[in-house]
Design a protein around this motif. Structure first.
Motif, short mmCIF file in Angstrom:
data_model
loop_
_atom_site.label_atom_id
_atom_site.label_comp_id
_atom_site.label_asym_id
_atom_site.label_seq_id
_atom_site.Cartn_x
_atom_site.Cartn_y
_atom_site.Cartn_z
N GLN A 127 -3.83 -105.84 -28.64
CA GLN A 127 -3.00 -106.15 -28.29
C GLN A 127 -1.31 -105.39 -27.85
O GLN A 127 -1.21 -105.49 -26.79
CB GLN A 127 -2.61 -107.52 -28.66
N THR A 128 -1.48 -104.87 -28.60
CA THR A 128 0.53 -103.99 -28.96
C THR A 128 -0.21 -102.55 -29.63
O THR A 128 1.08 -102.13 -29.19
CB THR A 128 1.17 -104.88 -30.77
N GLY A 129 -1.00 -101.63 -29.63
CA GLY A 129 -1.23 -100.96 -30.03
C GLY A 129 -0.85 -100.83 -32.18
O GLY A 129 -0.13 -102.08 -32.38
N VAL A 130 -0.87 -99.39 -31.70
CA VAL A 130 -0.77 -99.23 -33.98
C VAL A 130 0.75 -98.32 -33.61
O VAL A 130 0.48 -97.43 -33.25
CB VAL A 130 -1.54 -98.78 -34.56
N GLY A 131 2.03 -98.23 -34.86
CA GLY A 131 2.32 -97.53 -34.57
C GLY A 131 2.21 -96.29 -35.69
O GLY A 131 1.24 -96.32 -35.97
N LYS A 132 2.69 -95.05 -34.61
CA LYS A 132 2.50 -93.82 -34.22
C LYS A 132 1.95 -93.93 -35.97
O LYS A 132 3.35 -93.94 -37.16
CB LYS A 132 3.55 -93.02 -34.04
N GLY A 133 1.30 -93.11 -36.76
CA GLY A 133 1.48 -92.33 -37.77
C GLY A 133 0.60 -92.94 -38.98
O GLY A 133 0.23 -93.46 -39.56
N ALA A 134 0.46 -94.75 -38.10
CA ALA A 134 0.25 -96.40 -39.55
C ALA A 134 -1.70 -95.83 -39.20
O ALA A 134 -2.29 -95.67 -38.47
CB ALA A 134 0.25 -97.17 -39.07
N HIS A 135 -2.19 -95.99 -40.60
CA HIS A 135 -3.75 -95.82 -40.67
C HIS A 135 -4.10 -97.80 -40.91
O HIS A 135 -3.43 -98.28 -41.13
CB HIS A 135 -3.74 -95.70 -42.39
N LYS A 136 -5.43 -97.87 -39.87
CA LYS A 136 -6.17 -98.74 -39.49
C LYS A 136 -6.45 -99.46 -40.77
O LYS A 136 -7.05 -98.78 -40.66
CB LYS A 136 -6.12 -99.49 -38.23
N ILE A 137 -5.96 -100.42 -41.80
CA ILE A 137 -6.92 -100.57 -42.54
C ILE A 137 -6.69 -102.39 -42.65
O ILE A 137 -5.66 -102.56 -42.97
CB ILE A 137 -6.66 -100.66 -43.63
N SER A 138 -7.31 -103.34 -42.35
CA SER A 138 -7.14 -104.38 -41.85
C SER A 138 -6.89 -105.20 -42.94
O SER A 138 -7.77 -105.42 -44.21
CB SER A 138 -7.59 -105.74 -40.53
N MET A 139 -6.06 -105.83 -43.39
CA MET A 139 -6.11 -106.91 -45.10
C MET A 139 -7.56 -107.95 -44.74
O MET A 139 -8.39 -108.61 -45.88
CB MET A 139 -5.01 -107.84 -45.39
#
Length: 139
Positions: A55-67
């Motif tokens: 929906q929003t994209g991910v902050g630049k440099g952030a790793h995506k690990i869903s809780m």
């Protein structure tokens, strides 16, 4: 009078430059977290659901690990190379999930975790990553 002192303290806390050595074990604005992540001083993790990343994209440099994924803690541990003292910052939509997840990680021995209470979309008192117009990586 108390309100003035409280506001002054909040201003000092939020305006003080953070360094890896100063310990992020608290809260940081999205802007400070982005800056430190860009400089390699913290590991930024977006803990939202994949649908939210879309929906929003991910902050630049952030790793995506869903809780919400099984093995979340193990994935964070692996990302940090097993060093639970490394600085890490958590971001969700508006700060609630990242606050709870910070407490969970602290209880499991992660000693340098910060919450980004304004999150991606803002928390009412703070604008959030999107409104601050910080860089995004579209999904």
């Amino acid at each position: 009078r108390r309100r003035i002192w409280a506001l002054a303290i909040l201003f000092l806390i939020n305006s003080a430059p953070l360094t890896a050595a100063s310990s992020l074990n608290g809260n940081a604005s999205a802007a400070v977290a982005y800056e430190m992540s860009s400089q390699g001083k913290i590991t930024l993790i977006d803990i939202r659901r994949p649908s939210e990343w879309q929906q929003t994209g991910v902050g630049k440099g952030a790793h995506k690990i869903s809780m919400h994924e099984s093995g979340f803690v193990e994935q964070v541990d692996a990302l940090l190379g097993g060093d639970r003292t490394k600085p890490v910052a958590l971001i969700c939509a508006a700060g609630s999930r990242s606050s709870r997840t910070k407490a969970k990680l602290n209880a499991l021995g992660f000693t340098n975790v910060t919450n980004i209470p304004e999150g991606m979309v803002g928390s009412g008192s703070e604008p959030g990553w999107l409104e601050r117009d910080l860089p995004l990586e579209k999904q």
